[in-house]
Design an enzyme around this catalytic site. Structure first.
Site, mmCIF file in Angstrom:
data_model
loop_
_atom_site.group_PDB
_atom_site.id
_atom_site.type_symbol
_atom_site.label_atom_id
_atom_site.label_comp_id
_atom_site.label_asym_id
_atom_site.label_seq_id
_atom_site.Cartn_x
_atom_site.Cartn_y
_atom_site.Cartn_z
ATOM 1 N N LYS A 108 -0.431 -4.245 -3.347
ATOM 2 C CA LYS A 108 -1.860 -3.712 -3.100
ATOM 3 C C LYS A 108 -2.036 -2.313 -3.559
ATOM 4 O O LYS A 108 -1.399 -1.292 -3.178
ATOM 5 C CB LYS A 108 -1.821 -3.676 -1.426
ATOM 6 C CG LYS A 108 -3.413 -3.215 -1.031
ATOM 7 C CD LYS A 108 -3.365 -3.094 0.447
ATOM 8 C CE LYS A 108 -4.658 -2.309 0.794
ATOM 9 N NZ LYS A 108 -4.994 -1.064 0.770
ATOM 10 N N ASP B 194 9.928 5.311 -10.108
ATOM 11 C CA ASP B 194 9.187 5.842 -11.581
ATOM 12 C C ASP B 194 10.147 7.173 -11.658
ATOM 13 O O ASP B 194 10.252 7.580 -12.900
ATOM 14 C CB ASP B 194 7.859 6.189 -11.412
ATOM 15 C CG ASP B 194 7.022 4.731 -11.519
ATOM 16 O OD1 ASP B 194 7.849 3.801 -11.828
ATOM 17 O OD2 ASP B 194 5.563 4.920 -11.498
ATOM 18 N N SER C 236 0.842 -1.297 -0.045
ATOM 19 C CA SER C 236 -0.063 0.058 0.012
ATOM 20 C C SER C 236 0.844 1.142 0.034
ATOM 21 O O SER C 236 1.492 1.734 -1.001
ATOM 22 C CB SER C 236 -0.926 0.046 1.107
ATOM 23 O OG SER C 236 -1.750 0.908 1.014
#
Length: 583
Positions: free
Chosen positions: A324, A310, A299
């Site tokens: 998740k 990223d 999460s």
């Protein structure tokens, strides 16, 4: 021509008007139908509840009956959508919002129906009052604990700040039970359980959860570490199950420039779709950064790791994260209850969603399926590295997670490591500082002697295979032909097993030193004595010291161009699952 055109336009408008009215009517009919179905089903549910409550042969617990019904209704959705009745609200807040309560700062466990202290935390009443791990609690405020379960004992320990509490304790090295009179204090378990400097002059921050003030705690830790002029920062998110999304965004903002998109959430209701970006200048935009993750990092942990990956700001090291990518929101219900509902999926800066399990498209038997390889898509990081959705955050540097041997697991599970640490603490007034503490060969031999009359039976993988061989050979009526060889192998395995305490000495020493250090230096001691065994931590230091490798990873050069390509990621996951099955 003009007239005809005008007539056509009027007819077109009239047709459009009728079509609009028809659509509106259809919408109203659909809306009314939805309302009817809701009203009908609620009426049916209420009627069933009423009739059962009135007519059932035995007395029933009304609140429990309703909760069971609601839980069953939500069970077909996902495990994160849940109903919380009034009786469980405080526990819910403690778990999901803030770990703050009045207590003594100790954890407990049950063993053969008896209550023992498993750990005490530095700076709180239990530690200040000289309560020890291994102490047996007989009574709390004159309430006998015999037959009490974990929750009942925990409730007795908790109370308002400043309230007195009396413990009746039995300690192995003390002839008679004795009383301890303590005063409850506000117990606030930190989100950052440890921070400090490690090898290579690297700053290290262990973040356990993303609850209230987690970003503030990471900020404070980072400020303190910067005073040491670190060569890099390690953010440890291993086994961090997540929490508040906004806290994750704030933590990323410590390392990323202002006005950068970090995560977006998208769901059925457009008004709940939202993009979160950094809002302030970063505290540390330049220092090398590593984020540690494992299969229990989920999460909010995956938002931090995924965003920093990223944006090519950090190197991710460890194992593939949990996967998740679902966002929950709580809604208040009557009578101080609430429901937590999954309202959206979240997407990290490259556009990927890391959700692994597809709860919507289940198998016919109701079991949940993973996102198929054919549905996994490629995305690009800021520097053009390839990353993929549908399978958690795959690390830039994968470190295989070693499993403890069966003998080590047995010694931990049978609480023999815990018990020996208690014995050791009774005999040694002090030890070396946690970072340098290590058991000598002589002390380890003392531990082996301690185990001489203890039961820690376990079955090795080889023994399991041998048993399977006997079963299958017996089925095929071939066992008599191989019995002599079978008995010979069995004898050799038993002899080899006796050597396990020597063969697996290093890892047994690791868990033993960890437990012993905690008796003197508490949770801080656990971390510091374990640093020398931590392979992911060592790799983090090595990577940040190797400037060429660090640059290659973040630029996506050579083998670092592709991160966790599905076929590779799935193979690694299957191998990890096999290791879990072998346990």
């Amino acid at each position: 021509m003009m007239k005809q055109g005008l007539v056509f336009k009027k007819e077109y408008k009239r047709a459009g008007l009728f079509a609009g009215i028809a659509l509106l009517a259809a919408g109203i009919v659909g809306f009314n139908d939805d309302l009817f179905q809701i009203s009908k089903n609620l009426d049916v549910f209420a009627s069933v509840y009423k009739e059962v409550n009135i007519n059932y042969v035995d007395d029933i617990n009304s609140a429990k009956l309703v909760k069971t019904g609601v839980d069953a209704m939500l069970d077909g959705l996902d495990p994160y959508t849940e109903f919380v009745p009034e009786s469980e609200i405080e526990d819910y807040k403690l778990h999901y919002v803030s770990t703050q309560y009045g207590g003594i700062g100790a954890s407990i466990f049950l063993r053969n129906g008896k209550v023992f202290v498993s750990e005490v935390f530095a700076g709180f009443p239990a530690q200040k009052g000289d309560v020890h791990p291994g102490d047996q609690l007989l009574k709390i405020n004159d309430v006998d604990l015999n037959g009490k379960n974990n929750d009942q004992v925990s409730q007795l320990l908790k109370g308002s700040k400043g309230a007195a509490i009396k413990l009746f304790i039995k300690r192995d090295n003390t002839p008679q039970p004795f009383e301890k009179n303590l005063v409850r204090d506000e117990i606030k378990q930190p989100n950052v359980s440890y921070f400090g400097m490690v090898d290579g002059n690297m700053g290290y921050i262990k973040l356990d959860k993303f609850l209230e003030n987690s970003a503030a705690e990471v900020t404070n830790a980072l400020v303190e570490l910067k005073k040491k002029n670190p060569n890099g920062i390690i953010l440890d998110l291993r086994s961090n199950g997540g929490g508040i999304l906004q806290e994750a965004v704030k933590i990323v903002n410590l390392f990323v420039q202002k006005d950068v998109e970090i995560v977006s959430q998208k769901g059925k209701i457009k008004e709940k779709n939202f993009t979160y970006s950094t809002i302030s200048a970063p505290l540390e935009p330049d220092l090398p950064l590593v984020v540690l993750v494992n299969s229990h990092s989920a999460s909010a942990s995956e938002i931090v790791a995924g965003a920093l990956q990223d944006l090519d700001r950090a190197v991710i090291i460890g194992q593939r994260s949990y996967g998740k990518g679902l966002v929950q929101q709580t809604f208040n219900l009557p009578y101080n209850s609430l429901v937590k509902i999954t309202i959206a999926k979240y997407y990290v800066p490259s556009g990927r969603c890391i959700q692994e399990l597809d709860y919507t498209h289940r198998k016919d038997d109701g079991s949940v399926v993973k996102v198929a390889d054919s549905l996994i898509h490629e995305f690009k990081t800021k520097n053009g590295r390839s990353v993929y959705d549908g399978s958690g955050i795959y690390p830039d540097l994968f470190i295989k997670q070693e499993k403890f041997a069966n003998v080590t697991q047995a010694l931990v599970g049978k609480l023999l490591i815990f018990d020996y640490a208690t014995v050791y603490h009774d005999k040694h007034a002090k030890i070396a500082d946690a970072r340098s503490f290590t058991l000598s060969d002589g002390e380890y031999n003392d531990f082996i002697k301690y185990l001489a009359d203890k039961n820690y039976s376990y079955t090795t993988a080889s023994e399991k295979l041998l048993t399977t061989l006997k079963v299958e050979a017996t089925k095929d009526k071939q066992f008599n032909d191989i019995q002599a060889e079978y008995e010979g192998l069995k004898t050799k395995l038993i002899a080899s097993k006796k050597n396990d305490l020597v063969q697996h000495k290093d890892e047994i020493k690791q868990v033993l030193e960890n437990e012993i250090a905690s008796r003197y230096y508490y949770e801080k001691g656990r971390y510091e004595t374990n640093f020398k065994y931590d392979k992911e931590l060592a790799q983090s230091v090595k990577t940040m010291q190797d400037k060429a490798q660090l640059a290659s990873i973040l630029k996506g050069e050579g083998s670092y161009k592709v991160i966790g390509k599905p076929v590779l990621a799935m193979a690694a996951k299957k191998a990890a699952d096999k290791d879990d099955d072998d346990e």
